[in-house]
Design a protein around this motif. Structure first.
Motif, PDB file in Angstrom:
ATOM      1  N   THR A  73       5.640  13.979  -3.496  1.00  0.00           N
ATOM      2  CA  THR A  73       5.448  12.188  -3.496  1.00  0.00           C
ATOM      3  C   THR A  73       5.074  11.975  -2.404  1.00  0.00           C
ATOM      4  OG1 THR A  73       8.259  12.190  -2.482  1.00  0.00           O
ATOM      5  CG2 THR A  73       8.147  12.266  -5.223  1.00  0.00           C
ATOM      6  N   TYR A  76       3.641   4.407  -1.757  1.00  0.00           N
ATOM      7  CA  TYR A  76       2.625   3.841  -3.284  1.00  0.00           C
ATOM      8  C   TYR A  76       1.485   2.981  -2.140  1.00  0.00           C
ATOM      9  CZ  TYR A  76       5.843   3.391  -6.853  1.00  0.00           C
ATOM     10  OH  TYR A  76       7.266   4.030  -7.580  1.00  0.00           O
ATOM     11  N   ASN A 103       4.187   9.078  -7.392  1.00  0.00           N
ATOM     12  CA  ASN A 103       5.637   8.565  -6.627  1.00  0.00           C
ATOM     13  C   ASN A 103       6.606   8.526  -7.088  1.00  0.00           C
ATOM     14  OD1 ASN A 103       2.800   6.097  -6.657  1.00  0.00           O
ATOM     15  ND2 ASN A 103       2.674   6.456  -4.862  1.00  0.00           N
ATOM     16  N   HIS A 133      10.417   0.217  -2.187  1.00  0.00           N
ATOM     17  CA  HIS A 133       9.391  -0.427  -3.208  1.00  0.00           C
ATOM     18  C   HIS A 133      10.254  -1.178  -4.821  1.00  0.00           C
ATOM     19  CE1 HIS A 133       7.207   2.040  -0.384  1.00  0.00           C
ATOM     20  NE2 HIS A 133       6.424   1.108  -1.010  1.00  0.00           N
ATOM     21  N   VAL A 135       8.853  -1.805  -8.378  1.00  0.00           N
ATOM     22  CA  VAL A 135       7.816  -1.333  -9.151  1.00  0.00           C
ATOM     23  C   VAL A 135       8.339  -1.367 -10.101  1.00  0.00           C
ATOM     24  CG1 VAL A 135       5.580   0.931  -9.475  1.00  0.00           C
ATOM     25  CG2 VAL A 135       7.197  -0.057  -7.107  1.00  0.00           C
ATOM     26  N   TYR A 137       7.275  -0.824 -14.606  1.00  0.00           N
ATOM     27  CA  TYR A 137       6.673   1.315 -15.140  1.00  0.00           C
ATOM     28  C   TYR A 137       7.159   0.841 -16.795  1.00  0.00           C
ATOM     29  CZ  TYR A 137       6.186   4.397 -10.770  1.00  0.00           C
ATOM     30  OH  TYR A 137       5.601   4.547 -10.216  1.00  0.00           O
ATOM     31  N   LYS A 142       2.530   2.996 -14.191  1.00  0.00           N
ATOM     32  CA  LYS A 142       2.600   1.780 -13.557  1.00  0.00           C
ATOM     33  C   LYS A 142       2.464   0.320 -13.572  1.00  0.00           C
ATOM     34  CE  LYS A 142       1.156   3.483  -8.522  1.00  0.00           C
ATOM     35  NZ  LYS A 142       0.919   5.230  -9.560  1.00  0.00           N
ATOM     36  N   LYS A 144       0.378  -2.673 -11.770  1.00  0.00           N
ATOM     37  CA  LYS A 144       0.289  -2.279 -10.221  1.00  0.00           C
ATOM     38  C   LYS A 144       0.317  -4.026  -9.892  1.00  0.00           C
ATOM     39  CE  LYS A 144      -2.535   2.456  -9.895  1.00  0.00           C
ATOM     40  NZ  LYS A 144      -3.801   2.262  -9.164  1.00  0.00           N
ATOM     41  N   ILE A 147       3.391  -4.548  -8.171  1.00  0.00           N
ATOM     42  CA  ILE A 147       4.319  -4.231  -7.312  1.00  0.00           C
ATOM     43  C   ILE A 147       4.402  -4.753  -6.075  1.00  0.00           C
ATOM     44  CG2 ILE A 147       4.467  -1.733  -5.615  1.00  0.00           C
ATOM     45  CD1 ILE A 147       2.406  -0.649  -7.614  1.00  0.00           C
ATOM     46  N   ARG A 149       6.241  -4.006  -1.860  1.00  0.00           N
ATOM     47  CA  ARG A 149       6.728  -3.554  -0.479  1.00  0.00           C
ATOM     48  C   ARG A 149       7.616  -4.588  -0.015  1.00  0.00           C
ATOM     49  NH1 ARG A 149       3.727   1.398   1.456  1.00  0.00           N
ATOM     50  NH2 ARG A 149       1.836   0.296   0.848  1.00  0.00           N
ATOM     51  N   ILE A 354      -2.591   6.629  -7.024  1.00  0.00           N
ATOM     52  CA  ILE A 354      -1.270   7.008  -5.955  1.00  0.00           C
ATOM     53  C   ILE A 354      -1.406   5.146  -5.481  1.00  0.00           C
ATOM     54  CG2 ILE A 354      -0.441   7.670  -3.754  1.00  0.00           C
ATOM     55  CD1 ILE A 354      -0.286   9.840  -5.775  1.00  0.00           C
TER      56      ILE A 354
END
Length: 354
Positions: A73, A76, A103, A133, A135, A137, A142, A144, A147, A149, A354
């Motif tokens: 892993t 992101y 990820n 994070h 995220v 799905y 995912k 994007k 997302i 952080r 990623i």
């Protein structure tokens, strides 16, 4: 061929072959104030006689295995230069036969969808040592655009981190608990006395039983006592109200709702009823209940809200990696060393999301 699964977290590395059980080890190097010239790595911490002055160096866990595939892993939106360095380390230095860089959230989502095959969507809330994070799905992809952080600024010794894990909890009513923490004597049910380790007779700190606490005066036992009251819930409160310490970010529940609201309206109900908590911070007592209650308050009443805390949120992503390694299409997901030698970094950039 065997597959090594490494969830490369900032505080712990979760590592193990896919056919074995996972090991959780400190993912860092240590130096001690009393032995500055020596560096300790991972579980070598057990060899240290006096961990009181330990401090962390840059976390990173290396592995060295031949004739093996690896699932590893990474964060992101990792910098391209770091991604390329990872390719070089894994293929050129350690000679792995095939690599899947992914990820941690994708592994957690895979595990969740395997356990809940009827669900279309989930939102992974991975709250760990360095970051949270959030995220969404939809199946294995995912979203994007949604997302989020959040940065956690940590500057703790090993001992203080242990105290935090042993005594902190997430308040369900911050101001009520603050009032209780101001009370004297028996009425202060929040206050605890933490016995610090002396690394001679006491190797690990612990909370004194309530009936043994000296509520007025001093202890005569000679133990080093750290008395904690509002600190127990004020520290985790930063995850929910970072503005309390001047960090202009949303708290975790607000960020979850904001992330979901950035998605198409017809998809939103599916995410609200599939909120999955992972990472070490989710182990704070009261964390799951607080996330649920605040998200519920911020969500339209006609939407169901469900917040899931897995049995072991720290190893949840690793377990997802183990499942992926057993998939029939696993070979289609990886980049082989032969592919890398022929195409270089471009094949990894093309294949790894990623």
């Amino acid at each position: 061929m065997t597959t090594l699964v490494l969830d490369n977290g900032a505080y712990n590395a979760k590592i193990g072959y896919s056919h074995e059980t996972v090991s959780v080890i400190p993912n860092c190097q240590f130096r001690s104030k009393t032995a500055r010239l020596k560096t300790f790595t991972a579980n070598q911490i057990d060899e240290i006689k006096d961990p009181s002055g330990l401090f962390y160096i840059l976390p990173f866990q290396k592995v060295d295995f031949l004739d093996t595939n690896i699932i590893i892993t990474e964060p992101y939106f990792n910098f391209t230069s770091i991604q390329e360095s990872m390719n070089e380390i894994l293929f050129e230095e350690y000679q792995f036969q095939a690599v899947l860089r992914v990820n941690a959230g994708a592994l957690s989502a895979h595990r969740y969808f395997r356990d809940n095959p009827s669900e279309l969507c989930c939102i992974i809330v991975d709250s760990g040592y360095s970051f949270t994070h959030i995220v969404p799905y939809c199946r294995s992809k995912k979203k994007k655009e949604a997302i989020i952080r959040q940065l956690h600024v940590m500057d703790e010794t090993h001992v203080i981190n242990q105290v935090k894990e042993d005594v902190c909890y997430v308040s369900q009513d911050f101001y009520r608990d603050m009032d209780i923490a101001k009370l004297k004597g028996e009425e202060n049910t929040v206050m605890v006395d933490y016995v610090l380790p002396d690394f001679s007779t006491i190797k690990k700190g612990f909370c004194k039983p309530r009936e043994e606490m000296v509520l007025s005066g001093k202890y005569k036992s000679g133990e080093q006592i750290l008395r904690l009251a509002n600190e127990r819930f004020a520290v985790p409160e930063i995850l929910f109200n970072p503005s309390d310490i001047g960090i202009q970010e949303m708290g975790i529940p607000e960020a979850i709702v904001y992330s979901i609201q950035n998605l198409p309206e017809e998809m939103q109900p599916h995410f609200f009823k599939n909120i999955v908590l992972t990472g070490g911070n989710s182990l704070f007592p009261g964390f799951r209940d607080r996330v649920y209650s605040e998200v519920r308050c911020l969500t339209p009443t006609d939407y169901d809200v469900s917040v899931v805390l897995p049995e072991n949120p720290i190893t949840y992503a690793w377990e997802g990696g183990k499942l992926i390694s057993e998939n029939d299409d696993f070979e289609d997901m990886v980049v082989t060393r032969e592919d890398y030698e022929e195409n270089g970094h471009s094949i990894c950039e093309e294949k790894f999301d990623i």
